[in-house]
Design a protein around this motif. Structure first.
Motif, PDB file in Angstrom:
ATOM      1  N   TRP A 197      30.361 -21.177 -23.295  1.00  0.00           N
ATOM      2  CA  TRP A 197      30.901 -22.229 -22.427  1.00  0.00           C
ATOM      3  C   TRP A 197      31.168 -21.674 -21.025  1.00  0.00           C
ATOM      4  CZ3 TRP A 197      34.981 -23.500 -19.341  1.00  0.00           C
ATOM      5  CH2 TRP A 197      35.157 -24.857 -19.043  1.00  0.00           C
ATOM      6  N   GLN A 207      30.526 -29.523 -23.494  1.00  0.00           N
ATOM      7  CA  GLN A 207      30.717 -30.264 -22.242  1.00  0.00           C
ATOM      8  C   GLN A 207      31.763 -29.602 -21.364  1.00  0.00           C
ATOM      9  OE1 GLN A 207      31.658 -34.409 -22.794  1.00  0.00           O
ATOM     10  NE2 GLN A 207      32.162 -34.751 -20.645  1.00  0.00           N
ATOM     11  N   LEU A 244      35.151 -35.538 -25.976  1.00  0.00           N
ATOM     12  CA  LEU A 244      34.224 -34.728 -25.200  1.00  0.00           C
ATOM     13  C   LEU A 244      33.154 -34.164 -26.125  1.00  0.00           C
ATOM     14  CD1 LEU A 244      36.691 -32.730 -22.904  1.00  0.00           C
ATOM     15  CD2 LEU A 244      35.318 -34.714 -22.290  1.00  0.00           C
ATOM     16  N   GLN A 245      31.950 -34.087 -25.661  1.00  0.00           N
ATOM     17  CA  GLN A 245      30.873 -33.557 -26.472  1.00  0.00           C
ATOM     18  C   GLN A 245      30.956 -32.035 -26.524  1.00  0.00           C
ATOM     19  OE1 GLN A 245      28.698 -35.490 -28.270  1.00  0.00           O
ATOM     20  NE2 GLN A 245      30.166 -37.030 -27.565  1.00  0.00           N
ATOM     21  N   THR A 285      33.801 -30.835 -17.802  1.00  0.00           N
ATOM     22  CA  THR A 285      33.981 -31.953 -16.886  1.00  0.00           C
ATOM     23  C   THR A 285      33.817 -31.497 -15.443  1.00  0.00           C
ATOM     24  OG1 THR A 285      36.362 -31.675 -16.600  1.00  0.00           O
ATOM     25  CG2 THR A 285      35.617 -32.942 -18.518  1.00  0.00           C
ATOM     26  N   GLY A 343      37.045 -29.538 -21.086  1.00  0.00           N
ATOM     27  CA  GLY A 343      35.860 -29.070 -21.789  1.00  0.00           C
ATOM     28  C   GLY A 343      36.051 -28.932 -23.281  1.00  0.00           C
TER      29      GLY A 343
END
Length: 287
Positions: A168, A15, A11-12, A17, A138
Motif C-alpha cells: 500500500w 484503495q 473502501l476497496q 483516497t 485507505g
C-alpha cells in the motif's frame, strides 16, 4: 450528546483516497486484539473504552486544543489493515463507533477545558470539522498468503500483514511521486518518501517475525533479500516499513494507555517538538 448515523461506503482493498498523501500521520490499524479483546464475544464488536483511546490518539495527533481542532482537515489518516476492511457490515460498524467515540472524547475535552475558564468565557461544545469516514484514507490490498506458507503459521500471517502494508505504501509513493516508474528503486528504504510519519498498530507480532525472516535471508546467498518463490517480496523493505513504526498490543487487553502513548510518540518523533501528553490521562486500565 447526539450523534448522527452516516452511510459509510466500504473502501476497496488497496484503495488510497485523494487525501492519503496529504495527511502528516498514517495509522495502519488492526481491529481484532486492538479495539476488542480475545476474551470478548466474537463477531462485529468493539470495546467502547478502547475506542475512546483511539479517539484520544486522533485528537492529540491533531494538536489537542480547540484552535487546532477547528482545522478543516485532520492531520491523521487511518488505513485499515484488519480483515474488517473486507466486510461492509464490519467496516460500517467500526466507522460509526469511531464517530461516536470522537464526539464523546471531544465533548470530554471541552468539559475539561471549561474547568479552567470562568462562566463568562467558557467555550461552547466542540464540533469536530471532520468525521470518522473522512479519517479513513485507505485499505491495504488483499494479497495471497500462499507465498509465506513455507514458514510457521504465526510468522506467515505476520509477514503477510507487513507485505500488504508495504505494498500500500509503495502504491502511494508511485501515485504521488512523478517520474518514478521503477518498482525496485530503493526497496530497502521506507516507501512513502513523503515526509509522513506512519505507525502500525497490531496485535500480531509483526516486527519480531519480519526481523527474523530478514535475518534468515541475509544469511543466505541472497544479495537482494528477496523471497525465492516471489521476487516481489523484499525482506529489507518489509523491515524498513515495520521497524521503528510498530506498536504491538496484547490481544487479551487491546489498546492500552501505554500503547496509545507509544503511537503518539512515534507520530511526533519526526517533529521538532516531542509529544506532550494531554493533562487528562487516557482512561484507566479498567476493562
Amino acid at each position: 450528546m447526539t450523534t448522527t448515523t452516516r452511510t459509510t461506503r466500504l473502501l476497496q482493498p488497496g484503495q488510497a483516497t485523494a487525501t492519503a498523501s496529504s495527511v502528516a500521520h498514517l495509522l495502519f490499524l488492526d481491529i481484532d486484539g486492538v479495539l476488542n479483546t480475545s476474551v470478548m464475544p466474537g463477531g462485529c464488536r468493539v470495546h467502547p473504552i478502547l475506542m475512546r483511546r483511539l479517539a484520544r490518539i486522533i485528537l492529540e495527533s491533531n494538536g489537542n486544543d480547540n484552535s487546532k481542532l477547528s482545522s478543516s482537515s485532520s492531520s491523521i489518516g487511518i488505513v485499515l489493515s484488519s480483515s474488517w476492511r473486507l466486510e461492509e457490515q464490519y467496516y460500517s460498524h467500526f466507522v460509526q463507533q469511531l464517530d461516536q467515540a470522537l464526539a464523546a472524547a471531544a465533548e470530554q475535552q471541552n468539559d475539561d477545558d471549561d474547568k479552567d475558564t470562568t462562566a463568562a468565557t467558557a467555550s461552547s461544545s466542540v464540533s469536530l470539522p471532520w468525521t470518522a469516514p473522512e479519517l479513513m484514507v485507505g485499505s491495504t490490498p488483499q494479497m495471497p498468503i500462499r507465498d509465506f506458507l513455507n514458514t510457521n503459521k504465526a510468522r506467515a500471517i505476520a509477514l503477510h500483514r507487513a507485505y500488504e502494508i508495504a505494498s500500500w505504501l509503495r502504491h502511494l509513493r508511485k501515485a504521488t511521486t512523478t517520474g518514478n516508474d521503477d518498482d525496485d528503486a530503493k526497496r530497502d528504504d521506507p516507501p512513502p518518501c513523503l515526509g509522513q510519519q506512519w505507525v502500525i498498530l497490531d496485535d500480531l507480532d509483526v516486527l519480531s517475525h519480519v526481523v527474523t525472516e530478514h535475518g534468515n535471508h541475509q544469511n543466505d546467498d541472497d544479495d537482494d533479500n528477496t523471497d525465492d518463490r516471489n521476487p516481489s517480496i523484499h525482506y529489507a523493505e518489509l523491515r524498513a516499513v515495520v521497524e521503528g513504526h510498530f506498536v504491538k498490543t496484547d490481544p487479551e487487553a487491546g489498546l492500552t494507555e501505554r500503547n496509545a502513548e507509544q503511537v503518539l510518540e512515534l507520530f511526533w518523533r519526526g517533529n521538532n517538538n516531542h509529544h506532550q501528553p494531554h493533562q487528562q490521562p487516557l482512561e484507566q486500565e479498567d476493562e
